[in-house]
Structures are given as structure tokens and as C-alpha cells.
Write a protein that holds these residues in place. Structure first.
Motif, mmCIF file in Angstrom:
data_model
loop_
_atom_site.group_PDB
_atom_site.id
_atom_site.type_symbol
_atom_site.label_atom_id
_atom_site.label_comp_id
_atom_site.label_asym_id
_atom_site.label_seq_id
_atom_site.Cartn_x
_atom_site.Cartn_y
_atom_site.Cartn_z
ATOM 1 N N VAL A 246 -17.579 15.003 -23.371
ATOM 2 C CA VAL A 246 -18.396 15.786 -22.417
ATOM 3 C C VAL A 246 -19.868 15.386 -22.537
ATOM 4 O O VAL A 246 -20.569 15.234 -21.528
ATOM 5 N N MET A 247 -20.351 15.177 -23.772
ATOM 6 C CA MET A 247 -21.744 14.747 -23.972
ATOM 7 C C MET A 247 -21.994 13.383 -23.331
ATOM 8 O O MET A 247 -22.995 13.174 -22.635
ATOM 9 N N LEU A 248 -21.053 12.440 -23.547
ATOM 10 C CA LEU A 248 -21.187 11.099 -22.946
ATOM 11 C C LEU A 248 -21.093 11.166 -21.429
ATOM 12 O O LEU A 248 -21.776 10.418 -20.715
ATOM 13 N N LEU A 249 -20.250 12.077 -20.928
ATOM 14 C CA LEU A 249 -20.080 12.244 -19.484
ATOM 15 C C LEU A 249 -21.373 12.758 -18.846
ATOM 16 O O LEU A 249 -21.845 12.220 -17.836
ATOM 17 N N ILE A 250 -21.965 13.797 -19.469
ATOM 18 C CA ILE A 250 -23.206 14.363 -18.939
ATOM 19 C C ILE A 250 -24.324 13.314 -18.994
ATOM 20 O O ILE A 250 -25.086 13.147 -18.028
ATOM 21 N N ARG A 251 -24.403 12.584 -20.119
ATOM 22 C CA ARG A 251 -25.430 11.537 -20.231
ATOM 23 C C ARG A 251 -25.183 10.441 -19.197
ATOM 24 O O ARG A 251 -26.124 9.921 -18.582
ATOM 25 N N GLY A 252 -23.912 10.096 -19.000
ATOM 26 C CA GLY A 252 -23.568 9.012 -18.079
ATOM 27 C C GLY A 252 -23.929 9.322 -16.634
ATOM 28 O O GLY A 252 -24.569 8.519 -15.960
ATOM 29 N N VAL A 253 -23.526 10.504 -16.162
ATOM 30 C CA VAL A 253 -23.735 10.830 -14.737
ATOM 31 C C VAL A 253 -25.204 11.088 -14.406
ATOM 32 O O VAL A 253 -25.580 11.096 -13.233
ATOM 33 N N THR A 254 -26.048 11.297 -15.432
ATOM 34 C CA THR A 254 -27.478 11.505 -15.169
ATOM 35 C C THR A 254 -28.258 10.186 -15.189
ATOM 36 O O THR A 254 -29.471 10.178 -14.988
ATOM 37 N N LEU A 255 -27.573 9.073 -15.441
ATOM 38 C CA LEU A 255 -28.241 7.768 -15.466
ATOM 39 C C LEU A 255 -28.402 7.218 -14.052
ATOM 40 O O LEU A 255 -27.568 7.476 -13.172
ATOM 41 N N GLU A 256 -29.432 6.428 -13.867
ATOM 42 C CA GLU A 256 -29.668 5.795 -12.565
ATOM 43 C C GLU A 256 -28.577 4.757 -12.303
ATOM 44 O O GLU A 256 -28.274 3.943 -13.172
ATOM 45 N N LYS A 260 -22.743 4.212 -8.673
ATOM 46 C CA LYS A 260 -22.132 2.902 -8.353
ATOM 47 C C LYS A 260 -20.809 2.746 -9.099
ATOM 48 O O LYS A 260 -19.796 2.360 -8.527
ATOM 49 N N GLY A 261 -20.865 3.026 -10.400
ATOM 50 C CA GLY A 261 -19.668 2.877 -11.226
ATOM 51 C C GLY A 261 -18.588 3.868 -10.847
ATOM 52 O O GLY A 261 -17.409 3.512 -10.754
ATOM 53 N N ILE A 262 -18.987 5.140 -10.599
ATOM 54 C CA ILE A 262 -18.004 6.179 -10.254
ATOM 55 C C ILE A 262 -17.351 5.871 -8.907
ATOM 56 O O ILE A 262 -16.141 6.037 -8.742
ATOM 57 N N ARG A 263 -18.155 5.384 -7.957
ATOM 58 C CA ARG A 263 -17.598 5.018 -6.643
ATOM 59 C C ARG A 263 -16.600 3.864 -6.804
ATOM 60 O O ARG A 263 -15.538 3.850 -6.187
ATOM 61 N N PHE A 264 -16.971 2.924 -7.655
ATOM 62 C CA PHE A 264 -16.107 1.774 -7.921
ATOM 63 C C PHE A 264 -14.795 2.222 -8.552
ATOM 64 O O PHE A 264 -13.723 1.704 -8.244
ATOM 65 N N ALA A 328 -12.265 10.578 -19.036
ATOM 66 C CA ALA A 328 -12.778 9.410 -19.763
ATOM 67 C C ALA A 328 -13.226 8.334 -18.788
ATOM 68 O O ALA A 328 -14.222 7.638 -19.035
ATOM 69 N N GLY A 329 -12.514 8.200 -17.673
ATOM 70 C CA GLY A 329 -12.888 7.227 -16.648
ATOM 71 C C GLY A 329 -14.283 7.488 -16.095
ATOM 72 O O GLY A 329 -15.070 6.562 -15.891
ATOM 73 N N PHE A 330 -14.607 8.765 -15.861
ATOM 74 C CA PHE A 330 -15.950 9.129 -15.391
ATOM 75 C C PHE A 330 -17.006 8.760 -16.438
ATOM 76 O O PHE A 330 -18.060 8.221 -16.104
ATOM 77 N N ALA A 331 -16.725 9.085 -17.712
ATOM 78 C CA ALA A 331 -17.678 8.807 -18.792
ATOM 79 C C ALA A 331 -17.932 7.306 -18.934
ATOM 80 O O ALA A 331 -19.066 6.874 -19.146
ATOM 81 N N ILE A 332 -16.863 6.500 -18.800
ATOM 82 C CA ILE A 332 -16.989 5.046 -18.960
ATOM 83 C C ILE A 332 -17.676 4.417 -17.754
ATOM 84 O O ILE A 332 -18.648 3.666 -17.880
ATOM 85 N N PHE A 333 -17.195 4.734 -16.551
ATOM 86 C CA PHE A 333 -17.689 4.038 -15.356
ATOM 87 C C PHE A 333 -19.085 4.477 -14.926
ATOM 88 O O PHE A 333 -19.788 3.714 -14.280
ATOM 89 N N SER A 334 -19.500 5.701 -15.291
ATOM 90 C CA SER A 334 -20.871 6.099 -14.976
ATOM 91 C C SER A 334 -21.850 5.217 -15.758
ATOM 92 O O SER A 334 -22.870 4.769 -15.220
#
Length: 629
Positions: A246-256, A260-264, A328-334
């Protein structure tokens, strides 16, 4: 004067002779906490594959559209086989070898399972050793794979800070360059340049060897007292990864550039659903992610109380596992989206699966973040906890299987026996710590649990439904849980699950591709060795049949029939749970109505005794029908 003899019907539990216990093997033990079993199953199923395989499989097979075949295969293949394994383990309270009292002719299936799990445990702990290596390397102010200019870097190394167009005054050609994280992994951690291939392992990397020793020590200390100790450790190892995720997910989705990654990752491409490859990939992901066939589920369920609600637990674990993979996919691809924006390259050029994602791409992405050592430490600590509880299951499976075969000798010495197994597997895994160790790890990964595992699961399914009998198996579950499995489970067990796995097996054989690691192609002898690993686990089944048939008497067909019938002591392990048709096989139960003896000994009629009476009545009716025909 002779003492009056009390008929057995009048004997109360308190007046039973207690000296018989000395002749019995030491108690197997049970889970000590309410959530031990559930968390152990979640920890076992949610492993490294959820983080480094599922997201990549999803984006290469239609993005969001991949979830359609994924959940269909979960319903057809995953949930039914998962429930079958738990039912077998809980009903018999036996490990993967002794459980074949259900049909001794097929004990080779259990032997094949143990061989597969042993091979997987060897290389899986090496992956945990790599994770430990990176975990310690993250305890610095600057990550060692952040920049070029180290002794292990080559002229091809190019720092990502240089790639950013804003910082360059000259055009940069990145086509023939290598990232610092990639050279750190291959040239420093593996030191793969010291080996010319799988036949030339080179020297042992002592830092990796120490990490492997540490990982085996951690595993041993956690399984020291069997499920009593590992059942407590999973309260941390099964839940903490979710906090980090969850921490990696929150950090990931707040990145510029995260979008792009999530859409992909999630853009649905429904045309992919017409391809058989996508459905096979979905079934493979379910098959390996849930860990069916490895014996871990059966082992964990064997430590349950007899009436534990495994029906509910099946749905909690299987659906929880699927949701974790998607998260996990969201955390990785973000993070990959952010990385692709930083590097100015498309997402598909940075996306990888397996060790390449965990040890090259994601560590490189960490160097681009503020507080990079902190995020790197969290990521590798998550991988460590994800890997450890899967390894606990593999080890518990091996130890339980063998101690259940020799309970008088090994159960009292379970801690010492566990130590012997850990030392033996550590020594076998030493070749993985050499400079060419990665080639051996790839070979083990590709072949140890490939078609051999599918053959084991298909045979198990067919033996339980065809040889033991679907009616009888459903009766056992009825007696244990108080209700029979519905038509959905029966249809899957009889037809859908075996047919789907058969299709998987055929597809794997037809689409067989030799192993490779990067640009390295494995020699023919290595391929043959790999295939033999898979074939050997399959050969255990006919070998077990030969041993079982030789142990019987009569003509060949009579021997086969006798060996395929359940053993006399097959059934619930505790006397108070042996109701209905299983009471007759209790020692000293000569009463024509053994169920009444059982009820008088263990108290009044409970809902489960009512179930046993119903089951007995069904059997009597069927016998009457057969005699009239």
C-alpha cells in the motif's frame, strides 16, 4: 470371584484405560491460533509471482481484458482444486505421502510431489538470498547501483541522470548502453562474466553463499517447532507485505507519469481474448500462483481441527490472492510509468518479468526517487516476507510428509530432522552461489515444476473422482463440514478441471521452447537434464504402482483392485471424528451398530453425528438398490 465384564455400550469415556497412549506415536499437533491456518495459506499463495509475474502477464496478454480469462480460469481450475486439496488434508490429518492411504496404488503421486517441492525449495531459497543481498546493500546513503564509475561497470554503462535531455548538451545514443542497475546485478552480484555457461560454474561467490546460509537459518528457526512456530511467524510475514504494498502503491500513483504505466497495464485489448495463448497464460498464472499440487495446502489443512470451515477459507484465500496480484500491478506499473517518463522511452522498453523486474528495473526506478535507500529497503523487505512464508510451506510439506510415514521414529525428533533437511538442501543449493549459478537457477525454474507438476495434479484429480469415487468423496466432505459440495464443484472435479489441465499440459509440450538466459542458449545436455527432472517426478507414479502391487496377493488384476481400495485405517485420525462408515474400522469395535458405541463413548448426538446417520442411511439404501438389481 471373576470381575463382571462391562459391555462396551455401557463404558463411559472416563473409565477407558489410559495406558494405550504409550503405544501410539507422538501427537502431530495442531494450529494453536484461530487465524494460523488462514494466514499461512495466504502467505503461501501470495508470493513473489504475484509481484513479478502477474503484472507482466497481464500487460502482454490484453491488459485489463486479461482479467476475464483470469477469473474464469480461477473458477474452473483454481478454486475447485484448492478446495479438493484442503479437503483431503483436513479429512485425513495426513501429509502428502501418507494421505495416499485413500488409494495405496497411487502413492507414487505423493513421492512425485515431494521430489518437485524439494527441487523448488532449493532454488526458491536462492532467490530469497538475492533479496537479502539487496536488502543489506540498501542500508547506505547512496545505493550502489545508482551511478556508473564502479569497478564492475563497463564503458557501456550510462547513468539515467545523463539521459535526461535537460541535462545534456550533446545527443545521447542509448541503444547500445546498459543501466548501472543491470551491471550491478549481472557483473557484481552474480559476477556472471566469470562463467562461460552452465557447464562452467566458476568459483563460489562467498557473499551470496553467506546470504543463502542466512536464509536457510531463518527458515529453520521459523519451522523449528512445526506449525506451532511457523503459525505465529505468518502473523507478521503474511500481513506486513500488504502494508508495504500500500505504501509503494501510494508513492507510485503520486509520481509524475504514473498514469502512463497504469494505462499501459490496464488498457483492455479485447481482440486478445480470441487467442488461445491468453487463456493458457491465465490458467498457468492461476495454477502456479495458488500453489496447487505442491502439497503445501494439503499439509497446512492436515493440522486443522476436523470441522474447520475450509469451504469459506477457500474463497477468502483464492479471491484475496487474485486481488493482491491486481494491486501489485498498480504498484509496479505506476513506478514503471514514472521511470519511462524520466528516461524518455516507452513503457514497454522498461517493463520486464521475473528477476529482471525485481533486481534490475525496480531498483533502477528506486534511484530516481527522493529517499531512494528507504524505498529500496521497503521493496526488498516486502519481497523477503513474500518469499519466506512460501518457503515455510515447502519445508513443512517435506518434513510433514516424511514424519507421517515414520511417526514413531521421526515425530519426537522433528526439530533435528528439519535441521538435516535444511542442511542437505543448502548443500545442494551451493552450485547456485557460483558465478554460473544463475544458469542452474533458470534450469531448475523452467523444469522442476513444469509438466511434472501438471501430471501430478491431473492424476490426483482423476484418482479422487474416478478410483476413490465422487460419491464417497462428497460423503466425506459432508461428514466433515455438514454439507455436500454443490454441482459446481462436482462438475469441475469430474470434467472441467482435469480437461483444462490436460489442455495446459498438451499446450506446454507442443509449444516447448529450450531454456535461455538473455542471449545465452543452453546446451543439449542441459536441456536433457531439465527434461529428466520433470520426467522423474512423473515416473514416481508407475514406480509406486509396482511397489503397491507387489505388496498384495492373488492374480495381477486382484492385486491391482486390492491396492486401489482405501487402506483399513483410512479416514479421520481422531477416534471421536470417525463416525458413520468409518467407525467399523476402529480397533475393538465389534458392535453391529458401531455408531451407537461411538455416540455412547463420546456423548450425545451432535449435528455432525446426525450427518453421519444420514450418510449411513444413504449407504444402506444404495446397497439395497444394488442387491435388488
Amino acid at each position: 470371584l471373576a470381575q463382571p465384564v462391562t459391555p462396551e455400550l455401557l463404558v463411559s469415556p472416563s473409565s477407558q484405560d489410559g495406558d494405550l497412549g504409550s503405544e501410539c506415536p507422538e501427537d502431530r499437533g495442531n494450529w494453536t491460533g484461530r487465524l494460523d491456518f488462514l494466514l499461512s495459506c495466504i502467505g503461501y499463495c501470495v508470493g513473489l509471482g504475484n509481484v513479478w509475474r502477474f503484472p507482466y502477464r497481464a500487460y502482454t496478454n490484453g491488459g485489463g481484458a486479461f482479467l476475464v480469462p483470469y477469473f474464469i480460469m480461477l473458477a474452473i481450475c483454481g478454486i475447485p482444486i484448492f478446495f479438493m486439496e484442503l479437503s483431503l488434508g483436513q479429512f485425513s490429518s495426513l501429509g502428502p505421502l501418507a494421505v495416499w492411504k485413500i488409494s495405496p496404488l497411487f502413492k507414487g503421486i505423493g513421492m512425485g510431489t515431494i521430489l518437485i517441492v524439494s527441487l523448488v525449495a532449493i532454488y526458491y531459497n536462492m532467490i530469497i538470498a538475492y533479496v537479502l543481498f539487496y536488502l543489506f546493500a540498501s542500508l547506505t546513503s547512496d545505493l550502489p547501483w545508482q551511478h556508473c564509475g564502479n569497478w564492475w561497470n563497463t564503458d557501456l554503462c550510462l547513468d539515467h541522470h545523463v539521459i535526461k535531455a535537460g541535462n545534456t548538451t550533446f545527443p545521447v545514443n542509448i541503444t547500445n548502453t546498459v543501466s548501472p542497475s543491470e551491471e550491478y546485478w549481472s557483473r557484481y552480484v552474480l559476477h556472471i562474466q566469470g562463467s562461460s555457461g552452465i557447464g562452467d560454474p566458476g568459483r563460489i561467490r562467498w557473499n551470496l553463499c553467506l546470504c543463502l546460509l542466512l536464509s536457510w537459518t531463518i527458515v529453520y528457526l521459523c519451522i523449528l517447532k512445526g506449525v506451532k512456530s511457523s503459525g505465529k511467524v505468518v502473523y507478521f510475514t503474511a500481513t506486513f507485505p500488504y502494508l508495504i504494498l500500500v505504501m509503494l502503491l501510494i508513492r507510485g500513483v503520486t509520481l509524475e507519469g504514473a498514469w502512463k504505466g497504469i494505462r499501459f497495464y490496464l488498457t483492455p485489448q479485447f481482440d486478445h481474448l480470441l487467442s488461445s495463448k491468453v487463456w493458457i497464460e491465465a490458467a498457468l498464472q492461476i495454477f502456479y500462483s495458488l500453489g496447487v499440487g505442491f502439497g503445501g495446502l494439503l499439509t497446512f489443512a492436515s493440522y486443522n481441527t476436523f470441522h474447520q470451515n475450509i469451504y469459506r477459507d477457500t474463497f477468502i484465500v483464492t479471491l484475496g490472492n487474485a486481488i493482491t496480484s491486481i494491486l501489485a500491478g498498480f504498484a509496479i506499473f505506476s513506478v514503471l510509468g514514472y521511470m519511462s517518463q524520466e528516461l524518455g522511452v516507452p513503457v514497454n522498453q522498461v517493463a520486464k518479468a521475473g528477476p529482471g523486474l525485481a533486481f534490475v528495473v525496480y531498483p533502477q526506478a528506486m534511484t530516481m526517487l527522493p529517499l531512494s535507500p528507504f524505498w529500496s529497503f521497503l521493496f526488498f523487505f516486502m519481497l523477503l516476507t513474500l518469499g519466506l512464508d512460501s518457503q515455510f510451506a515447502f519445508m513443512e510439506t517435506i518434513v510433514t510428509a516424511v514424519t507421517d510415514e515414520f511417526p514413531y521414529y521421526l515425530r519426537p525428533k522433528k526439530a533435528s530432522f528439519s535441521a538435516v533437511i535444511c542442511i542437505a538442501l543448502f548443500l545442494m543449493g551451493l552450485i547456485l552461489t557460483t558465478e554460473g549459478g544463475m544458469y542452474w537457477l533458470v534450469l531448475l525454474d523452467d523444469y522442476s515444476a513444469g509438466f511434472g507438476l501438471m501430471v501430478v495434479v491431473i492424476t490426483t484429480c482423476l484418482v479422487v473422482t474416478r478410483v476413490y469415487g465422487m460419491k464417497r468423496f462428497c460423503r466425506d466432505i459432508h461428514m466433515m463440514l455438514g454439507f455436500k459440495p454443490g454441482p459446481y464443484f462436482r462438475a469441475c472435479w469430474m470434467v472441467l478441471s482435469p480437461a483444462t489441465m490436460m489442455a495446459l499440459l498438451v499446450y506446454n509440450i507442443i509449444k516447448y521452447q529450450p531454456s535461455e538466459y538473455g542471449s545465452y542458449r543452453f546446451p543439449a545436455w542441459a536441456e536433457v537434464l531439465g527434461i529428466l527432472m520433470g520426467v522423474l517426478s512423473c515416473l514416481m507414479i508407475p514406480m509406486g504402482m509396482v511397489v503397491a502391487v507387489l505388496g498384495e496377493e492373488g492374480t495381477l488384476w486382484e492385486r491391482v483392485q486390492q491396492a486401489s481400495r482405501p487402506a483399513m485405517d483410512w479416514g479421520p485420525s481422531l477416534e471421536e471424528n470417525r463416525t458413520g462408515m468409518y467407525v467399523a474400522s476402529l480397533a475393538g469395535s465389534q458392535s453391529p451398530k458401531p455408531l451407537l458405541v461411538h455416540m455412547r463413548k463420546y456423548g450425545g448426538i451432535t449435528s455432525y453425528e446426525n450427518t453421519a446417520i444420514e450418510v449411513d442411511r444413504e449407504i444402506e439404501e444404495e446397497e439395497e438398490e444394488e442387491s435388488m438389481m
